[in-house]
Design a protein around this motif. Sequence first.
Motif, short mmCIF file in Angstrom:
data_model
loop_
_atom_site.label_atom_id
_atom_site.label_comp_id
_atom_site.label_asym_id
_atom_site.label_seq_id
_atom_site.Cartn_x
_atom_site.Cartn_y
_atom_site.Cartn_z
N ARG A 100 0.84 -1.19 0.00
CA ARG A 100 0.00 0.00 0.00
C ARG A 100 0.88 1.25 0.00
N VAL A 101 0.54 2.20 -0.86
CA VAL A 101 1.23 3.48 -0.89
C VAL A 101 0.21 4.61 -0.79
N PHE A 102 0.69 5.78 -0.38
CA PHE A 102 -0.11 6.99 -0.33
C PHE A 102 0.31 7.93 -1.45
N GLY A 103 -0.48 8.98 -1.62
CA GLY A 103 -0.08 10.04 -2.53
C GLY A 103 0.97 10.93 -1.90
N GLU A 137 -3.74 4.10 -2.28
CA GLU A 137 -4.94 4.25 -1.46
C GLU A 137 -5.63 5.59 -1.72
N THR A 138 -6.95 5.57 -1.65
CA THR A 138 -7.73 6.81 -1.66
C THR A 138 -7.49 7.50 -0.31
N HIS A 139 -6.57 8.46 -0.33
CA HIS A 139 -6.07 9.01 0.92
C HIS A 139 -5.38 10.34 0.64
N LEU A 143 -7.84 11.79 -2.51
CA LEU A 143 -8.90 11.24 -1.68
C LEU A 143 -9.91 10.41 -2.45
N THR A 144 -10.16 10.73 -3.70
CA THR A 144 -11.30 10.17 -4.42
C THR A 144 -10.90 9.07 -5.39
N GLY A 161 -2.51 -1.02 -8.68
CA GLY A 161 -3.95 -0.96 -8.49
C GLY A 161 -4.32 0.01 -7.39
N ALA A 162 -5.50 -0.23 -6.81
CA ALA A 162 -6.07 0.72 -5.85
C ALA A 162 -6.47 0.03 -4.56
N VAL A 163 -6.32 0.78 -3.46
CA VAL A 163 -6.95 0.45 -2.18
C VAL A 163 -8.10 1.44 -2.00
N TRP A 164 -9.29 0.91 -1.81
CA TRP A 164 -10.46 1.75 -1.55
C TRP A 164 -10.64 1.87 -0.04
N ASP A 165 -10.18 2.98 0.53
CA ASP A 165 -10.50 3.34 1.90
C ASP A 165 -11.90 3.94 1.86
#
Length: 258
Positions: A100-103, A137-139, A143-144, A161-165
């Motif tokens: 998992r990574v963040f922006g 991640e949506t973070h 965020l979206t 890919g994506a993690v949907w928080d």
Amino acid sequence: MSPRAFSTLGCPGADLDEVVRLARAGPCTGVELRCAEGQLVHPELDPAAADRLAEALCRAGLAVPVLASYVQVAADEPDVVDRLARHIALAARLGAGQVRVFGGGAERAAGRRERAVRHLAEATPIAEAAGVGIALETHDVFLTGAEVAGILEAVGSPAVGAVWDAVNPWRAGEAPERTAELLGPWLRHVQLKDVASPTDLRPVVPGRGVLPLGGVLAQLSRLGYAGWISLEWERAWYPEAAPLAEALPAFHRVLDAA
């Protein structure tokens, strides 16, 4: 039915025995490992220790769907890809499916989307070689589902890919139907939680807050999503929250009712 996990964010400082006990108390077959100092895994964990942890989790019947890193792919720093590569190597040793990574990158908004795309694209061959995915991640600054999907489309690799928080797109005004539509082709992992309001993010036992969890789960069903669903109970940030052992049964009730 999607397999269930929980994040060790909900039991900060717990040892392996405690993590296994929490998992066995309910139908959780996976653990999302927070990769940070003072936790079971951290960025400097040596390979032998990682191998021992992987073997112990395997003996306990627990998978590691996600290694939850704190790498910020939009950061304007020279070592982003190197740090991501080290997390990918650690994830491979642990048998984790995704990193998992963040922006991130809030300190320099200009060009952060382009930096995120560039860093992810540069890390893609490393992830492919290791057999580990990268999941944004949506973070924070992304965020979206719309923001995350735009970056993933630009990278254009099945390794990313994506993690949907579930909280973050919703509190930004994006309905679950829209998030599911946007992230569907990229969805690798889902984090559920509940909160008191869009502006009060203190953890609320799942099903007792205002997040439309039923709507999120209905959209996952519509997508035919069969991947992991994880409870992200943020007790590390909100130590006054109830223990994870009290939140997990509610998490399972929400999923069972869907």
